[in-house]
Motif scaffolding. Structure first.
Motif, PDB file in Angstrom:
ATOM      1  N   ILE A   1      44.761   1.738 -18.155  1.00 34.56           N
ATOM      2  CA  ILE A   1      44.789   2.868 -17.231  1.00 34.56           C
ATOM      3  C   ILE A   1      46.197   2.945 -16.666  1.00 34.56           C
ATOM      4  CG2 ILE A   1      43.907   1.484 -15.302  1.00 34.56           C
ATOM      5  CD1 ILE A   1      42.633   4.077 -14.209  1.00 34.56           C
ATOM      6  N   GLY A   2      46.748   4.172 -16.594  1.00 38.12           N
ATOM      7  CA  GLY A   2      48.105   4.354 -16.117  1.00 38.12           C
ATOM      8  C   GLY A   2      48.157   4.760 -14.662  1.00 38.12           C
ATOM      9  N   GLY A   3      49.303   5.288 -14.263  1.00 39.13           N
ATOM     10  CA  GLY A   3      49.530   5.653 -12.883  1.00 39.13           C
ATOM     11  C   GLY A   3      49.353   7.136 -12.636  1.00 39.13           C
ATOM     12  N   GLY A   4      49.174   7.475 -11.379  1.00 38.76           N
ATOM     13  CA  GLY A   4      49.048   8.860 -10.964  1.00 38.76           C
ATOM     14  C   GLY A   4      49.307   8.961  -9.475  1.00 38.76           C
ATOM     15  N   GLN A   5      49.671  10.143  -9.020  1.00 41.01           N
ATOM     16  CA  GLN A   5      49.883  10.352  -7.601  1.00 41.01           C
ATOM     17  C   GLN A   5      48.550  10.376  -6.861  1.00 41.01           C
ATOM     18  OE1 GLN A   5      52.293  13.876  -7.256  1.00 41.01           O
ATOM     19  NE2 GLN A   5      54.038  12.966  -8.312  1.00 41.01           N
ATOM     20  N   ASP A   6      48.631  10.467  -5.526  1.00 40.59           N
ATOM     21  CA  ASP A   6      47.412  10.380  -4.720  1.00 40.59           C
ATOM     22  C   ASP A   6      46.368  11.408  -5.138  1.00 40.59           C
ATOM     23  OD1 ASP A   6      48.878   8.470  -3.436  1.00 40.59           O
ATOM     24  OD2 ASP A   6      48.880   9.430  -1.472  1.00 40.59           O
ATOM     25  N   ARG A   7      46.811  12.629  -5.440  1.00 38.99           N
ATOM     26  CA  ARG A   7      45.824  13.662  -5.797  1.00 38.99           C
ATOM     27  C   ARG A   7      45.128  13.327  -7.121  1.00 38.99           C
ATOM     28  NH1 ARG A   7      50.802  16.279  -6.533  1.00 38.99           N
ATOM     29  NH2 ARG A   7      51.303  16.841  -8.691  1.00 38.99           N
TER      30      ARG A   7
ATOM     31  N   GLN B   1      44.611  10.239  -8.173  1.00 39.62           N
ATOM     32  CA  GLN B   1      43.714   9.129  -7.866  1.00 39.62           C
ATOM     33  C   GLN B   1      42.413   9.653  -7.242  1.00 39.62           C
ATOM     34  OE1 GLN B   1      45.445   5.529  -6.093  1.00 39.62           O
ATOM     35  NE2 GLN B   1      47.463   6.403  -6.463  1.00 39.62           N
ATOM     36  N   ARG B   2      42.543  10.619  -6.335  1.00 36.79           N
ATOM     37  CA  ARG B   2      41.342  11.196  -5.730  1.00 36.79           C
ATOM     38  C   ARG B   2      40.486  11.915  -6.784  1.00 36.79           C
ATOM     39  NH1 ARG B   2      45.164  12.481  -1.623  1.00 36.79           N
ATOM     40  NH2 ARG B   2      44.773  11.287   0.293  1.00 36.79           N
TER      41      ARG B   2
ATOM     42  N   VAL C   1      48.118   0.137 -14.356  1.00 35.24           N
ATOM     43  CA  VAL C   1      49.478   0.389 -13.894  1.00 35.24           C
ATOM     44  C   VAL C   1      49.472   1.298 -12.663  1.00 35.24           C
ATOM     45  CG1 VAL C   1      51.694   1.428 -14.505  1.00 35.24           C
ATOM     46  CG2 VAL C   1      50.446   0.067 -16.196  1.00 35.24           C
ATOM     47  N   CYS C   2      50.204   0.918 -11.637  1.00 31.04           N
ATOM     48  CA  CYS C   2      50.500   1.695 -10.439  1.00 31.04           C
ATOM     49  C   CYS C   2      49.234   2.287  -9.800  1.00 31.04           C
ATOM     50  CB  CYS C   2      51.541   2.761 -10.740  1.00 31.04           C
ATOM     51  SG  CYS C   2      52.374   3.389  -9.260  1.00 31.04           S
ATOM     52  N   GLY C   3      49.012   3.601  -9.892  1.00 34.05           N
ATOM     53  CA  GLY C   3      47.815   4.181  -9.288  1.00 34.05           C
ATOM     54  C   GLY C   3      46.552   3.576  -9.854  1.00 34.05           C
ATOM     55  N   GLY C   4      46.537   3.291 -11.148  1.00 39.37           N
ATOM     56  CA  GLY C   4      45.388   2.615 -11.747  1.00 39.37           C
ATOM     57  C   GLY C   4      45.209   1.219 -11.183  1.00 39.37           C
ATOM     58  N   TYR C   5      46.325   0.516 -10.978  1.00 40.21           N
ATOM     59  CA  TYR C   5      46.299  -0.811 -10.356  1.00 40.21           C
ATOM     60  C   TYR C   5      45.716  -0.733  -8.955  1.00 40.21           C
ATOM     61  CZ  TYR C   5      48.571  -4.766  -7.865  1.00 40.21           C
ATOM     62  OH  TYR C   5      48.848  -5.853  -7.076  1.00 40.21           O
ATOM     63  N   GLN C   6      46.155   0.240  -8.165  1.00 36.06           N
ATOM     64  CA  GLN C   6      45.630   0.376  -6.807  1.00 36.06           C
ATOM     65  C   GLN C   6      44.116   0.603  -6.809  1.00 36.06           C
ATOM     66  OE1 GLN C   6      48.032   3.587  -5.279  1.00 36.06           O
ATOM     67  NE2 GLN C   6      49.736   2.242  -4.732  1.00 36.06           N
ATOM     68  N   LEU C   7      43.629   1.434  -7.728  1.00 34.79           N
ATOM     69  CA  LEU C   7      42.192   1.720  -7.785  1.00 34.79           C
ATOM     70  C   LEU C   7      41.396   0.587  -8.414  1.00 34.79           C
ATOM     71  CD1 LEU C   7      42.039   5.519  -8.639  1.00 34.79           C
ATOM     72  CD2 LEU C   7      41.929   4.383  -6.422  1.00 34.79           C
TER      73      LEU C   7
END
Length: 248
Positions: free
Chosen positions: A57-63, A65-66, A92-98
């Motif tokens: 899973i990659g990254g994405g901005q807050d919107r 992720q929501r 990665v990044c946003g995916g990591y946060q989630l």
């Protein structure tokens, strides 16, 4: 042998070329005669994590992720069960946060995560500096390089193993010198770039873990000519170290 790679939300979570991680895995597998199928998993698609060999899973901005969070939450128990059973994953990044417990935005709103990693991400506020730049990290897989750009600060719970230690860059929170997280064969990290093309040893570690899980511990990977990949690695490393030496 064959390798089945599930790529979660590739059309949404693809910040800074994170789709290149899937391409790197497929290229490195096929150069060794290993068939590799990339399986895109979009919102609402049927998906069984136990039926694949590796998860991305990659990254994405807050919107972004929501947008994916409700769908990802439904998949969370099955993903955690598969990771506990040894499924290799790269978030990665946003995916990591989630893949942590939650992301708390600058306004206090919460995007819930699936708890693969024991961590929480908090945004320090709208006027806080972002963590941006090239990164060098010492990891159990050797030196890893990449690019980070995140506003949130991630804090690992006691006992949660980091992915590595920051040599240059910000890492999880610009304070404790940790970067990313590990749980079994699953790795979470802020590093974009995309990450795997310029870190061939890490790419091979994920491939090998996936194949050994399916075919047994006797599986080995013949070496590849990595001149181009290592040249990219060294260029990213030099950029990170030059930036780290600049006066504040």
């Amino acid at each position: 042998m064959e390798l089945r790679v599930a790529h979660l939300y590739p059309g949404v979570m693809n910040l800074y070329g994170d789709r290149g991680n899937a391409l790197a895995l497929r290229t490195r597998a096929e150069r060794r005669g290993i068939a590799c199928t990339i399986i895109p998993v979009n919102i609402g698609d049927p998906f069984d994590p136990g039926a694949v060999d590796l998860l991305l899973i990659g990254g994405g901005q807050d919107r972004e992720q929501r947008r994916i969070a409700p769908d990802l939450l439904q998949r969370g128990p099955a993903i955690r069960e598969a990771v506990d059973a040894g499924l290799p994953a790269l978030a990665v990044c946003g995916g990591y946060q989630l893949f942590g417990h939650r992301y708390i935005d600058h306004d206090g709103s919460i995007i819930p995560g699936i708890g693969v990693f024991d961590l929480e991400t908090r945004h320090p506020g709208p006027i806080a500096d972002r963590c941006i730049g090239d990164v060098v990290v010492e990891t159990p897989f050797g030196e890893v390089v990449g690019f980070e750009n995140h506003g949130g600060r991630t804090y690992l719970a006691p006992g949660q193993e980091p992915f590595g230690a920051v040599v240059a860059g910000f890492g999880n929170n610009a304070a404790d010198r940790t970067e990313g997280a590990r749980r079994g064969n699953a790795i979470g990290t802020y590093l974009h770039g995309s990450l795997l093309p310029k870190n061939p040893a890490l790419a091979d570690a994920l491939i090998l873990a996936a194949l050994r899980r399916r075919y047994g511990d006797r599986v080995t990977l013949p070496p590849l000519d990595d001149v181009a990949a290592l040249r990219a690695h060294e260029a990213a490393r030099a950029a990170a170290l030059r930036r780290a030496r600049r006066p504040a």
